[in-house]
Design an enzyme around this catalytic site. Structure first.
Site, PDB file in Angstrom:
ATOM      1  N   ARG A 141       0.859  -1.187   0.000  1.00 12.56           N
ATOM      2  CA  ARG A 141       0.000   0.000   0.000  1.00 12.56           C
ATOM      3  C   ARG A 141       0.893   1.234   0.000  1.00 12.56           C
ATOM      4  O   ARG A 141       1.722   1.419   0.877  1.00 12.56           O
ATOM      5  CB  ARG A 141      -0.971  -0.008   1.174  1.00 12.56           C
ATOM      6  CG  ARG A 141      -0.353  -0.044   2.559  1.00 12.56           C
ATOM      7  CD  ARG A 141      -1.424   0.195   3.627  1.00 12.56           C
ATOM      8  NE  ARG A 141      -0.937  -0.098   4.957  1.00 12.56           N
ATOM      9  CZ  ARG A 141      -0.189   0.713   5.691  1.00 12.56           C
ATOM     10  NH1 ARG A 141       0.181   1.885   5.201  1.00 12.56           N
ATOM     11  NH2 ARG A 141       0.199   0.356   6.907  1.00 12.56           N
ATOM     12  N   TYR A 194       6.930   4.204  10.727  1.00  9.04           N
ATOM     13  CA  TYR A 194       7.330   2.793  10.742  1.00  9.04           C
ATOM     14  C   TYR A 194       7.873   2.286   9.403  1.00  9.04           C
ATOM     15  O   TYR A 194       8.224   1.111   9.298  1.00  9.04           O
ATOM     16  CB  TYR A 194       6.156   1.908  11.186  1.00  9.04           C
ATOM     17  CG  TYR A 194       4.875   2.089  10.389  1.00  9.04           C
ATOM     18  CD1 TYR A 194       4.665   1.408   9.195  1.00  9.04           C
ATOM     19  CD2 TYR A 194       3.865   2.923  10.847  1.00  9.04           C
ATOM     20  CE1 TYR A 194       3.503   1.561   8.472  1.00  9.04           C
ATOM     21  CE2 TYR A 194       2.680   3.092  10.127  1.00  9.04           C
ATOM     22  CZ  TYR A 194       2.510   2.409   8.945  1.00  9.04           C
ATOM     23  OH  TYR A 194       1.346   2.568   8.227  1.00  9.04           O
ATOM     24  N   HIS A 217      -2.045   3.665   6.331  1.00  6.83           N
ATOM     25  CA  HIS A 217      -3.103   2.687   6.628  1.00  6.83           C
ATOM     26  C   HIS A 217      -4.482   3.310   6.410  1.00  6.83           C
ATOM     27  O   HIS A 217      -5.340   2.742   5.746  1.00  6.83           O
ATOM     28  CB  HIS A 217      -2.948   2.206   8.072  1.00  6.83           C
ATOM     29  CG  HIS A 217      -4.021   1.280   8.526  1.00  6.83           C
ATOM     30  ND1 HIS A 217      -4.128  -0.022   8.066  1.00  6.83           N
ATOM     31  CD2 HIS A 217      -5.031   1.449   9.398  1.00  6.83           C
ATOM     32  CE1 HIS A 217      -5.157  -0.601   8.628  1.00  6.83           C
ATOM     33  NE2 HIS A 217      -5.737   0.267   9.442  1.00  6.83           N
TER      34      HIS A 217
END
Length: 352
Positions: free
Chosen positions: A245, A258, A249
């Site tokens: 992706r 992250y 998110h």
């Protein structure tokens, strides 16, 4: 096909038929439409017209290929990130986004579209998918059910129960895992010590296969073969689609905490839409006029979505508590009273 769109030399190595030109052109059109829908939905969040939107940017080939590999009579059980799959399925984009506007209704008719409601809790739709498949087989139907899952869902108990039941009773299910490397911020290495998610199939006694999820031709071939196997009595298959992706998110996530910019850039070079476009151009199947026509239709679809998407619902506070239990518990009644008091205080403050 490879990341540059050239036909990979091992294209037939897995024994799957390569999709024909008409199928690839249809997939390209769906990818263009899906990408534009995804970008438009992301913009609508920024405008405050959607409560949340989990983008599928970068994963469109996995979703489009999986849907186009099925028949209209088959069933889909999607996750919250599979809006592009639902649009590809033929569901009205406004209805697809109903749930993401904050409405507690699904938005579309699951029976009419043979598509379950988008599921936010991880893997809870997997047992539902197996149940529908088992029931269809008991009725003598040749229905196949495809359950969309993320890599994080494979760590859930519902995934295990669904896989085990489907394997034991040979339910006609394709478990389609989009491995985009992160369950929110949790990397794959924290999800499993297995060599791949496809290896998990071994423990259930079913086939597991990995596929390049950014190669729509490969997804079409692999999911099509798994669906045919299920349809003819061969039982379930676990397909792991390797993808990524590109966006966070959701709009509430900061992906920079992250993952690195270098990692994202490396996957940008494997863009699924660029890959199929390059392939079709090289094969002489896609020219500038056709590309312009497809792009114009996608823009028209986006404009139609902007025009028809209604304003977000304004639910009353009592709706938060209305359907939690048949009879409200003392704790819920107390929470409802406290919320009403806070709302009354806010209204009084506004009046001043």
């Amino acid at each position: 096909m490879d990341p540059q769109g050239a036909r990979a030399p091992e294209a037939r190595a897995a024994g799957h038929a390569v999709p024909d030109a008409a199928t690839l052109l249809a997939a390209h059109r769906a990818l263009v439409r899906g990408r534009r829908f995804d970008r438009q939905a992301t913009a609508l969040v920024k405008q405050g017209r959607l409560a949340v939107y989990p983008s599928a940017h970068g994963q469109e080939a996995a979703e489009v290929g999986a849907v186009l590999a099925l028949r209209a009579t088959d069933w889909l059980f999607p996750t919250y990130r599979d809006s592009v799959a639902l649009v590809t399925r033929g569901i009205d984009p406004v209805e697809v986004l109903t749930l993401l506007r904050g409405d507690w209704h699904c938005g579309y008719d699951p029976i009419a579209h043979r598509t379950g409601p988008q599921c936010t809790p991880l893997a809870t739709q997997a047992p539902h998918a197996v149940g529908v498949a088992y029931a269809a087989r008991a009725r003598g139907e040749d229905t196949v059910v495809l359950a969309f899952l993320g890599d994080g869902a494979t760590s859930e108990g519902d995934f295990h129960e669904a896989m085990n039941f489907a394997a034991v009773f040979q339910a006609p299910v394709v478990f389609f895992v989009q491995n985009n490397r992160y369950a929110i911020s949790v990397p794959l290495a924290r999800q499993t010590a297995a060599p791949s998610l496809a290896h998990k199939a071994v423990g259930y006694g079913v086939p597991g296969i990995g596929v390049d999820g950014n190669d729509v031709a490969a997804v079409l071939a692999v999911v099509g073969a798994a669906a045919e196997r299920a349809r003819t009595g061969g039982g379930p298959t676990l397909v792991e689609a390797h993808t990524y992706r590109m966006d966070a998110h959701t709009n509430a996530d900061d992906a920079s905490r992250y993952r690195s910019d270098e990692e994202v850039a490396a996957w940008r070079d494997r863009d699924p839409l660029d890959r199929i476009t390059a392939h079709l151009r090289g094969a002489g199947l896609l020219d500038a006029a056709l590309e312009a026509e497809i792009a114009a239709q996608a823009e028209a679809d986006a404009a139609d979505l902007r025009e028809r998407l209604p304003a977000g619902p304004v639910p009353g506070g009592d709706e938060l508590f209305a359907h939690v239990y048949a009879s409200p518990t003392p704790q819920l009644r107390d929470q409802a009273e406290r919320l009403r008091a806070e709302q009354a205080a806010d209204e009084l403050e506004d009046a001043r």
